[in-house]
Scaffold this active site. Structure first.
Site, short mmCIF file in Angstrom:
data_model
loop_
_atom_site.label_atom_id
_atom_site.label_comp_id
_atom_site.label_asym_id
_atom_site.label_seq_id
_atom_site.Cartn_x
_atom_site.Cartn_y
_atom_site.Cartn_z
N LYS A 1 3.67 0.90 -14.40
CA LYS A 1 3.34 -0.41 -13.81
C LYS A 1 4.04 -1.52 -14.58
O LYS A 1 4.63 -2.41 -14.00
CB LYS A 1 1.83 -0.69 -13.87
N HIS B 1 5.50 13.16 -33.93
CA HIS B 1 6.64 14.08 -33.83
C HIS B 1 7.93 13.37 -33.43
O HIS B 1 8.87 14.01 -32.97
CB HIS B 1 6.31 15.21 -32.84
N ASN C 1 -12.56 -2.62 13.97
CA ASN C 1 -11.98 -2.38 12.66
C ASN C 1 -13.07 -1.72 11.82
O ASN C 1 -14.19 -2.24 11.77
CB ASN C 1 -11.55 -3.72 12.04
N GLY C 2 -12.75 -0.58 11.19
CA GLY C 2 -13.75 0.11 10.37
C GLY C 2 -13.71 1.59 10.66
O GLY C 2 -12.75 2.09 11.26
N TRP D 1 -4.18 0.04 12.00
CA TRP D 1 -3.75 0.90 10.90
C TRP D 1 -4.57 2.16 11.07
O TRP D 1 -5.77 2.18 10.82
CB TRP D 1 -4.03 0.23 9.55
N GLU E 1 7.90 -1.47 -14.05
CA GLU E 1 8.28 -1.83 -12.68
C GLU E 1 8.29 -3.33 -12.44
O GLU E 1 9.20 -3.85 -11.82
CB GLU E 1 7.24 -1.26 -11.69
N ARG F 1 -2.64 -6.23 7.58
CA ARG F 1 -3.80 -5.34 7.65
C ARG F 1 -3.50 -4.04 8.42
O ARG F 1 -4.36 -3.16 8.52
CB ARG F 1 -4.97 -6.05 8.35
N LYS G 1 9.62 -0.09 -1.31
CA LYS G 1 8.24 0.41 -1.18
C LYS G 1 8.23 1.90 -0.85
O LYS G 1 7.42 2.65 -1.37
CB LYS G 1 7.51 -0.39 -0.10
N GLU H 1 0.82 5.92 -16.08
CA GLU H 1 0.77 4.94 -15.00
C GLU H 1 0.82 3.51 -15.56
O GLU H 1 1.47 2.63 -14.97
CB GLU H 1 -0.48 5.18 -14.14
N CYS I 1 -7.70 -2.79 9.99
CA CYS I 1 -7.00 -3.22 11.19
C CYS I 1 -7.19 -4.73 11.29
O CYS I 1 -7.98 -5.30 10.55
CB CYS I 1 -7.61 -2.58 12.44
O1 M6R Z 1 4.89 6.71 -0.91
P1 M6R Z 1 4.81 7.60 -2.12
O2 M6R Z 1 3.46 7.59 -2.77
O3 M6R Z 1 5.29 8.99 -1.86
O4 M6R Z 1 5.82 6.94 -3.16
C1 M6R Z 1 6.09 7.55 -4.39
C2 M6R Z 1 6.73 6.59 -5.34
O5 M6R Z 1 7.96 6.14 -4.83
C3 M6R Z 1 5.84 5.38 -5.64
O6 M6R Z 1 4.60 5.78 -6.15
C4 M6R Z 1 6.51 4.42 -6.65
O7 M6R Z 1 6.57 5.06 -7.89
C5 M6R Z 1 5.73 3.11 -6.71
N1 M6R Z 1 6.64 2.00 -6.69
C6 M6R Z 1 4.88 2.99 -7.92
O8 M6R Z 1 4.30 1.75 -8.09
#
Ligand code: M6R
Length: 605
Positions: A484, A503, A99-100, A73, A487, A27, A600, A480, A2
């Site tokens: 990353k 294969h 906050n905490g 938050w 993306e 935050r 996001k 992952e 927060c």
């Molecule tokens: O909010 P969520 O975790 O449900 O979102 C899922 C995906 O859209 C999210 O993980 C997306 O793949 C990210 N941009 C990965 O970095």
């Protein structure tokens, strides 16, 4: 996470409090509030939603020169007016922002209820003001009452107190949550982070754990846990507001990568009692676990990769039947699920449309549902039978980093709990729990590989393709790592089971192709290394991520994870691959926090 602000001085407090909160919205931003003080009473305003909602309630001619503010938050209690800070005692003479996390808030609340106190909110924070009130009544000296109060708190806190008894004074305390102080000709300030202060002062004093401060119009006193005065070490803060919001990093993604040790610590807070997992929410589920025949892990994107990890662990720890499926497939697959199925939904935002639709389907079929979510009170959190929260705090960068590792950690704890409920003995549980507790330090050590990873990422400069391989618990890390990289750097990146290379995918390997191999699992490490040799023989540049003791003399580029039990190697390995993606994207000059075409939170199908 927060944000807190506080000011006492010669000017009206409100302008500072509000601009400070706006700089701290990174935050948290689900509700906000302020208290302003004059000698006769405290006046508090609170609003659910972003700071602009609070601003609508406030008139600009509020001239009180002492006040505290908060942007929230949620961690305990959904976002709402009632749960927003500041919290006050019943007479509205003392006001507190926090906050905490107060781990022992339930027992403190019981004790206070027995003394006749009433509570208005569902937060852990409200116990602080009521406890403070109870000590202040016994001996009306605020410094003593605050010191006695914080001695009773288990967990983390940064808090500010103001009251009608000393209307120009703010009391501050800190333990494991950040708090900085500031001073200028106009008065004295406090805030969760320096960006809140920089328009007003660059003279900053970071408060240390266990310290307290008393802020007055033209003086500021710091003292230690025993109440002894400390000589403060003021610093001249070097960054501008934007850089400071990112803690000096050039992107939120990098800042969030570096926050992982602390958010993992927060996520694990209160989850163990000795060598046992403590998850009361799961214990309280009205489920006869002997009737659960299968478990399905469901999510999208990065959260789906966390599910791939949990699925492997589940079969290993419980000996039961499990599977993993992207939410966007589950919802259309007419799945064979019923009341004998446990569905675990994982989501950072708690609002992903596909995951929500999958959850609705599972509920319609009568499945038991558990969520692992970061945003408190989000749609997925509200609709499952039980919810566990990661404590990653707001994740601003589109590319998920700290949300992912906290999901891995919390899913690990959940699967251990399910093994216990399904009465399956987990081999090596003492070692695993000991290493779960060490994870903040292990993650810190993984971050120390940054200089070497940065050099390795240079090899991506002119590349359009990269491959990631791993087996067993290294496979989700490969997935992952590839996600990353694609993306944020737009390098085409694929992940394969290392054993699957021969294969088909090996046809893609040519001179200088970049292959990242993750080989941390003792039972298959040798096999993966044989697969890597096959790619080296075809000219690939291989980066090997492996354990401290793996014999890797034959390889030119080796990054070693810290010593950790293999079941948890995915966490330091993920950190290394996040750094690799970040520096790969830097090589390509990409906008790291806002990659093209991505949002996001994906709230549409
Ligand atoms: O909010 P969520 O975790 O449900 O979102 C899922 C995906 O859209 C999210 O993980 C997306 O793949 C990210 N941009 C990965 O970095």
């Amino acid at each position: 996470m927060c944000g807190i602000t506080g000011f006492t001085g010669k000017q009206p407090a409100l302008p500072f409090l509000l601009q400070g909160l706006s700089k701290l919205e990174y935050r948290g931003y689900d509700s906000a509030g302020v208290t302003l003080v004059n000698s006769r009473k405290l006046k508090t305003w609170k609003a659910k939603g972003r700071l602009s909602e609070l601003e609508k309630l406030l008139s600009r001619n509020l001239t009180q020169s002492c006040g505290i503010g908060h942007t929230r938050w949620a961690t305990h209690g959904v976002p709402s007016n009632m749960n927003a800070h500041p919290h006050m005692n019943e007479e509205e003479t003392i006001s507190v922002v926090h906050n905490g996390i107060v781990e022992n808030y339930a027992s403190l609340k019981e004790e206070l209820l027995a003394q006749g106190y009433h509570f208005q909110s569902d937060t852990d924070s409200e116990v602080i003001v009521q406890l403070l009130d109870s000590y202040y009544r016994r001996k009306p000296v605020m410094k003593d009452a605050l010191m006695r109060t914080v001695k009773r708190l288990e967990g983390s806190y940064a808090l500010c107190v103001t009251s009608i008894y000393e209307p120009n004074t703010i009391y501050v305390a800190k333990q494991e949550s950040p708090m900085v102080l500031g001073r200028s000709e106009e008065g004295t300030f406090c805030a969760s982070d320096a960006p809140a202060l920089l328009e007003y002062t660059r003279e900053i004093l970071p408060l240390q754990d266990g310290q307290f401060a008393i802020l007055n119009k033209d003086s500021l006193e710091v003292f230690d846990a025993k109440g002894k005065t400390v000589i403060p070490q003021w610093i001249h803060f070097p960054y501008d507001v934007q850089a400071a919001q990112k803690n000096g990093y050039d992107s939120f993604m990098m800042k969030e990568i570096h926050e992982q040790p602390s958010v993992i610590r927060e996520t694990l807070r209160g989850r163990f009692h000795g060598s046992r997992v403590v998850l009361p929410i799961i214990d309280q589920l009205d489920v006869d676990w002997t009737t659960i025949h299968q478990t399905i892990f469901i999510a999208c994107g990065t959260a789906y990769h966390a599910c791939v990890y949990a699925d492997i662990l589940y079969r290993r720890y419980t000996g039961g039947l499990s599977s993993v499926i992207p939410a966007s497939e589950f919802r259309y697959s007419n799945p064979a699920v019923d009341e004998h199925t446990l569905c675990v939904f994982v989501s950072q935002s708690g609002e992903t449309a596909d995951t929500l639709a999958a959850l609705k389907l599972a509920k319609a079929r009568g499945c038991v549902t558990i969520a692992v979510v970061n945003v408190l009170g989000s749609s997925i959190a509200r609709q499952t039978d039980a919810v566990l929260y990661t404590a990653a705090g707001p994740e601003i960068a589109v590319a998920s980093t700290k949300a992912y590792t906290t999901q891995l950690v919390l899913l690990h704890v959940l699967v251990l709990k399910l093994a216990e409920l399904l009465q399956h003995r987990v081999r090596g549980i003492t070692r695993i729990i000991a290493d779960l507790k060490r994870l903040p330090e292990i993650t810190e050590q993984a971050l120390e590989t940054e200089p070497e990873v940065k050099k390795l990422a240079h090899m991506l400069k002119d590349k359009n393709d990269a491959y990631f391989i791993g087996r067993q618990l290294d496979y989700p890390t490969a997935l992952e790592g590839a996600l990353k990289l694609k993306e944020i750097s737009y390098v085409h990146a694929d992940a394969y089971y290392a054993g699957e290379l021969k294969h088909g995918p090996i046809a893609l390997i040519e001179q200088d192709t970049v292959v990242t191999a993750i080989a941390t699992q003792p039972e298959v490490c040798g096999k993966t290394i044989s697969n890597i040799k096959e790619t080296v023989a075809r000219g690939a540049n291989v980066i090997l991520i492996t354990n401290p003791d793996t014999d890797a003399k034959e390889f030119k580029y080796v990054v070693r994870i810290p010593e950790v039990t293999p079941e948890l190697a995915a966490i330091p390995s993920a950190v290394i691959l996040q750094l690799f993606a970040y520096y790969g994207a830097k090589e390509k000059g990409c906008d790291i926090d806002k990659p093209r075409n991505l949002a996001k939170s994906v709230t549409v199908e």
